[in-house]
Design a protein around this motif. Structure first.
Motif, PDB file in Angstrom:
ATOM      1  N   GLY A 278       0.854  -1.189   0.000  1.00 44.69           N
ATOM      2  CA  GLY A 278       0.000   0.000   0.000  1.00 44.69           C
ATOM      3  C   GLY A 278       0.882   1.228   0.000  1.00 44.69           C
ATOM      4  O   GLY A 278       1.524   1.520   1.012  1.00 44.69           O
ATOM      5  N   ASP A 279       0.959   1.926  -1.131  1.00 45.48           N
ATOM      6  CA  ASP A 279       1.838   3.086  -1.220  1.00 45.48           C
ATOM      7  C   ASP A 279       1.072   4.393  -1.358  1.00 45.48           C
ATOM      8  O   ASP A 279       1.640   5.430  -1.685  1.00 45.48           O
ATOM      9  N   ASN A 280      -0.250   4.341  -1.124  1.00 38.97           N
ATOM     10  CA  ASN A 280      -1.044   5.562  -1.066  1.00 38.97           C
ATOM     11  C   ASN A 280      -2.067   5.408   0.061  1.00 38.97           C
ATOM     12  O   ASN A 280      -2.258   4.306   0.595  1.00 38.97           O
ATOM     13  N   LYS A 281      -2.704   6.496   0.415  1.00 39.80           N
ATOM     14  CA  LYS A 281      -3.578   6.501   1.597  1.00 39.80           C
ATOM     15  C   LYS A 281      -4.711   5.498   1.477  1.00 39.80           C
ATOM     16  O   LYS A 281      -5.039   4.785   2.434  1.00 39.80           O
ATOM     17  N   SER A 282      -5.304   5.389   0.302  1.00 37.10           N
ATOM     18  CA  SER A 282      -6.435   4.487   0.112  1.00 37.10           C
ATOM     19  C   SER A 282      -6.030   3.028   0.277  1.00 37.10           C
ATOM     20  O   SER A 282      -6.680   2.261   0.994  1.00 37.10           O
ATOM     21  N   SER A 283      -4.941   2.636  -0.377  1.00 31.70           N
ATOM     22  CA  SER A 283      -4.510   1.236  -0.296  1.00 31.70           C
ATOM     23  C   SER A 283      -3.986   0.893   1.089  1.00 31.70           C
ATOM     24  O   SER A 283      -4.146  -0.231   1.568  1.00 31.70           O
ATOM     25  N   GLN A 284      -3.381   1.868   1.777  1.00 30.59           N
ATOM     26  CA  GLN A 284      -2.902   1.630   3.135  1.00 30.59           C
ATOM     27  C   GLN A 284      -4.067   1.423   4.103  1.00 30.59           C
ATOM     28  O   GLN A 284      -4.033   0.524   4.946  1.00 30.59           O
ATOM     29  N   GLU A 285      -5.089   2.240   3.948  1.00 29.69           N
ATOM     30  CA  GLU A 285      -6.259   2.105   4.822  1.00 29.69           C
ATOM     31  C   GLU A 285      -6.928   0.754   4.612  1.00 29.69           C
ATOM     32  O   GLU A 285      -7.419   0.130   5.555  1.00 29.69           O
ATOM     33  N   LYS A 286      -6.922   0.270   3.376  1.00 32.48           N
ATOM     34  CA  LYS A 286      -7.520  -1.032   3.086  1.00 32.48           C
ATOM     35  C   LYS A 286      -6.778  -2.146   3.812  1.00 32.48           C
ATOM     36  O   LYS A 286      -7.382  -3.097   4.321  1.00 32.48           O
ATOM     37  N   ILE A 287      -5.443  -2.022   3.852  1.00 35.01           N
ATOM     38  CA  ILE A 287      -4.646  -3.027   4.569  1.00 35.01           C
ATOM     39  C   ILE A 287      -4.860  -2.915   6.079  1.00 35.01           C
ATOM     40  O   ILE A 287      -5.088  -3.916   6.771  1.00 35.01           O
ATOM     41  N   TRP A 288      -4.807  -1.685   6.592  1.00 34.32           N
ATOM     42  CA  TRP A 288      -4.874  -1.496   8.038  1.00 34.32           C
ATOM     43  C   TRP A 288      -6.257  -1.776   8.614  1.00 34.32           C
ATOM     44  O   TRP A 288      -6.399  -2.087   9.794  1.00 34.32           O
ATOM     45  N   LYS A 289      -7.284  -1.668   7.784  1.00 35.66           N
ATOM     46  CA  LYS A 289      -8.654  -1.751   8.301  1.00 35.66           C
ATOM     47  C   LYS A 289      -8.916  -3.070   9.014  1.00 35.66           C
ATOM     48  O   LYS A 289      -9.545  -3.101  10.087  1.00 35.66           O
ATOM     49  N   ALA A 290      -8.431  -4.155   8.437  1.00 35.63           N
ATOM     50  CA  ALA A 290      -8.666  -5.464   9.047  1.00 35.63           C
ATOM     51  C   ALA A 290      -8.052  -5.543  10.441  1.00 35.63           C
ATOM     52  O   ALA A 290      -8.633  -6.123  11.362  1.00 35.63           O
ATOM     53  N   ARG A 291      -6.884  -4.931  10.611  1.00 33.23           N
ATOM     54  CA  ARG A 291      -6.212  -4.960  11.915  1.00 33.23           C
ATOM     55  C   ARG A 291      -6.863  -4.001  12.907  1.00 33.23           C
ATOM     56  O   ARG A 291      -7.092  -4.338  14.069  1.00 33.23           O
ATOM     57  N   ARG A 292      -7.197  -2.811  12.445  1.00 31.60           N
ATOM     58  CA  ARG A 292      -7.694  -1.788  13.360  1.00 31.60           C
ATOM     59  C   ARG A 292      -9.088  -2.099  13.891  1.00 31.60           C
ATOM     60  O   ARG A 292      -9.454  -1.671  14.980  1.00 31.60           O
ATOM     61  N   TYR A 293      -9.872  -2.824  13.130  1.00 29.56           N
ATOM     62  CA  TYR A 293     -11.245  -3.111  13.551  1.00 29.56           C
ATOM     63  C   TYR A 293     -11.386  -4.509  14.156  1.00 29.56           C
ATOM     64  O   TYR A 293     -12.498  -5.006  14.310  1.00 29.56           O
ATOM     65  N   LEU A 294     -10.265  -5.098  14.523  1.00 26.93           N
ATOM     66  CA  LEU A 294     -10.319  -6.464  15.054  1.00 26.93           C
ATOM     67  C   LEU A 294     -11.115  -6.551  16.353  1.00 26.93           C
ATOM     68  O   LEU A 294     -11.885  -7.502  16.545  1.00 26.93           O
ATOM     69  N   ALA A 295     -10.932  -5.588  17.249  1.00 25.59           N
ATOM     70  CA  ALA A 295     -11.669  -5.653  18.519  1.00 25.59           C
ATOM     71  C   ALA A 295     -13.173  -5.639  18.267  1.00 25.59           C
ATOM     72  O   ALA A 295     -13.923  -6.417  18.866  1.00 25.59           O
ATOM     73  N   GLU A 296     -13.609  -4.762  17.357  1.00 24.14           N
ATOM     74  CA  GLU A 296     -15.036  -4.709  17.016  1.00 24.14           C
ATOM     75  C   GLU A 296     -15.484  -6.001  16.348  1.00 24.14           C
ATOM     76  O   GLU A 296     -16.583  -6.501  16.601  1.00 24.14           O
ATOM     77  N   ALA A 297     -14.636  -6.542  15.471  1.00 25.45           N
ATOM     78  CA  ALA A 297     -14.972  -7.782  14.772  1.00 25.45           C
ATOM     79  C   ALA A 297     -15.157  -8.931  15.756  1.00 25.45           C
ATOM     80  O   ALA A 297     -16.101  -9.722  15.652  1.00 25.45           O
ATOM     81  N   LEU A 298     -14.264  -9.019  16.729  1.00 23.25           N
ATOM     82  CA  LEU A 298     -14.362 -10.095  17.714  1.00 23.25           C
ATOM     83  C   LEU A 298     -15.560  -9.891  18.629  1.00 23.25           C
ATOM     84  O   LEU A 298     -16.175 -10.857  19.085  1.00 23.25           O
ATOM     85  N   ARG A 299     -15.912  -8.629  18.879  1.00 24.87           N
ATOM     86  CA  ARG A 299     -17.079  -8.339  19.718  1.00 24.87           C
ATOM     87  C   ARG A 299     -18.369  -8.785  19.033  1.00 24.87           C
ATOM     88  O   ARG A 299     -19.311  -9.218  19.696  1.00 24.87           O
ATOM     89  N   VAL A 300     -18.406  -8.673  17.697  1.00 18.45           N
ATOM     90  CA  VAL A 300     -19.562  -9.175  16.957  1.00 18.45           C
ATOM     91  C   VAL A 300     -19.617 -10.695  17.042  1.00 18.45           C
ATOM     92  O   VAL A 300     -20.678 -11.301  17.222  1.00 18.45           O
ATOM     93  N   THR A 301     -18.460 -11.329  16.923  1.00 19.22           N
ATOM     94  CA  THR A 301     -18.383 -12.787  17.027  1.00 19.22           C
ATOM     95  C   THR A 301     -18.838 -13.265  18.400  1.00 19.22           C
ATOM     96  O   THR A 301     -19.556 -14.264  18.530  1.00 19.22           O
ATOM     97  N   SER A 302     -18.415 -12.521  19.446  1.00 20.97           N
ATOM     98  CA  SER A 302     -18.778 -12.880  20.818  1.00 20.97           C
ATOM     99  C   SER A 302     -18.880 -11.592  21.633  1.00 20.97           C
ATOM    100  O   SER A 302     -17.849 -11.026  22.005  1.00 20.97           O
ATOM    101  N   PRO A 303     -20.082 -11.092  21.920  1.00 19.93           N
ATOM    102  CA  PRO A 303     -20.225  -9.826  22.645  1.00 19.93           C
ATOM    103  C   PRO A 303     -19.512  -9.805  23.995  1.00 19.93           C
ATOM    104  O   PRO A 303     -19.080  -8.745  24.445  1.00 19.93           O
TER     105      PRO A 303
END
Length: 471
Positions: A319-344
């Motif tokens: 990811g060498d621009n803001k859009s592609s970097q955000e796409k990569i980081w999104k999976a990591r940054r939203y992990l806590a929320e993702a796991l909370r959906v899996t198990s509140p």
């Protein structure tokens, strides 16, 4: 320790100090201050009253009143903590610093920003960038967490592998002591051997040794270019083995080296409702690099990419621009929320071990999960050995959950201790890990901690029932 209850006279005294509009008594509004981000009911407790001071003098007067009346005081920032460190487990006063939210100074000659504790980390980062500088503290909760909370827990985050934790960026602070005195520790000097390092005694003390009312943050020149690499690996061992190879090759120090196991990858896919590249991979490594020239940046990420491909990386996505970097980081940054959906309801742990021991610890955590038929997805900061192991409640009833959780935590902390690790890398001990702190800390160190607490807080009114019990 026996504490007194809040009376009408004490409420009147608090209103006289901070003003009636800054004293909260409504039970529904008090509920907002009963917990942090720990989801379990056992780590929720209503305060008797919430006060919202607007300056250090008001904080000091509240603390003096609390000492006179023997009332426990729980300092609180944004409530984004993950250890029940800002929860009033014994009732009393919650002292919320939300109204102390000003950026007081940007000193361009000395490269410092002076802020109050209620400023969000994201606001500090944004303001520094607008002025052409860089604040390197970057916890994943930057958009919502307060600087005061970062200081209290010595927050880490994604950039800690290169820039270190919050303590590295704090050179001074104004503090209200547990007895209600105001002092300034440190300041804008970048070095000092003048007596004990009281600044860094307070950093990470979780609001038990003083209330920070002003912070001196170090600014850095802003890197002009950055890139983010996503590298899937077939298994976690191969993924983590890449970390020392990257760190010791050609003097490149990445800004971030993050990891996610397959359970996390799948949770992120479900939460984001999209297929991630190599979604069946055993692990992801996410690497961010920075440079002051485009040519240096390109050389660095090509070097790191080649190291990964030569040592088991399945592919390198850049990811060498803001859009592609955000796409990569999104999976990591939203992990806590993702796991909370899996198990509140879940129990997120924050263990830290020497980097080379990450694969062994993860393997033993996997064995613990299998032994108790539970899921424990793991992710975190591969570059500094910080593992977020997240025990999921799933469909268990409450009785089964509490029984299993205690056994899993006991074994997980034992494994961590055996491999040279510590209970927390960045979230803190709070109330949640207090009993394990007593068990897994050297008795001599416990004696020192208790002595410091007693010396600074003789009435034990400041954030009691946190970190360690003091007789």
């Amino acid at each position: 320790m026996r504490y007194n209850k809040i009376t009408d006279e004490i409420v009147a005294g608090l209103k006289n100090i901070v003003g009636p509009s800054n004293v909260v008594l409504d039970p529904e509004k008090l509920g907002v201050y009963a917990g942090d981000e720990v989801p379990e009911a056992e780590w929720k407790h209503l305060p008797e009253v919430v006060v919202k001071p607007e300056n250090a003098e008001q904080v000091a007067e509240v603390i003096k009143l609390a000492n006179r009346e023997m009332i426990p005081v729980t300092p609180r920032g944004a409530g984004t903590g993950l250890a029940a460190g800002a929860v009033p487990m014994l009732g009393g006063i919650v002292l919320s610093l939300e109204k102390m939210n000003r950026i007081l100074e940007i000193d361009k000659e000395n490269l410092f920003m002076v802020v109050e504790p209620g400023v969000t980390t994201g606001e500090v980062q944004q303001r520094a960038q607008e002025e052409g500088y860089f604040y390197a503290g970057d916890p994943c909760s930057a958009d919502s967490s307060f600087i005061g909370g970062n200081v209290a827990t010595n927050a880490g985050g994604n950039k800690a592998v290169k820039y270190g934790t919050t303590s590295r960026h704090i050179y001074g602070m104004e503090v209200v002591t547990p007895t209600g005195e105001i002092t300034t520790l440190g300041g804008k000097c970048v070095k000092s051997s003048t007596g004990y390092d009281l600044v860094h005694l307070l950093v990470g003390s979780e609001g038990t040794l003083g209330i920070v009312t002003k912070v001196y943050l170090k600014l850095l020149p802003r890197p002009l270019h950055n890139a983010v690499l996503l590298v899937p690996f077939a298994d976690m061992q191969t993924a983590i083995d890449i970390v020392p190879k990257i760190m010791t090759n050609g003097g490149i120090i990445p800004t971030s080296i993050e990891f996610m196991d397959n359970l996390c990858i799948k949770s992120a896919e479900g939460y984001l409702n999209r297929t991630l590249p190599y979604g069946d991979a055993g692990a992801y490594i996410i690497i961010e690099v920075e440079a002051y020239t485009e040519s240096q940046l390109e050389a660095d990420f090509e070097t790191i990419g080649n190291i990964c491909l030569e040592n088991g990386g399945l592919e390198v996505f850049v990811g060498d621009n803001k859009s592609s970097q955000e796409k990569i980081w999104k999976a990591r940054r939203y992990l806590a929320e993702a796991l909370r959906v899996t198990s509140p309801v879940y129990c997120m742990e924050d263990i830290v071990v020497p980097v080379s021991n990450i694969p062994r610890v993860l393997a033993e955590i996997s064995q613990i999960a299998e032994k108790y038929s539970v899921k424990i997805p793991c992710f975190g900061h591969a570059g500094d050995g910080n593992i977020h192991a997240c025990l999921l409640k799933g469909n268990m009833d409450d009785a089964a959950w509490y029984a299993v959780k205690e056994k899993v935590l006991d074994e997980m902390y034992t494994v961590t201790h055996t491999h040279g690790g510590k209970l927390s890398g960045e979230h803190g001990i709070g109330a949640k890990r207090k009993k394990f702190m007593a068990r897994f800390t050297d008795p001599v160190q416990l004696k020192m901690i208790k002595a410091i607490k007693k010396a600074l807080d003789p009435n034990l009114i400041l954030n009691p029932d946190k970190v360690i019990d003091v007789d």
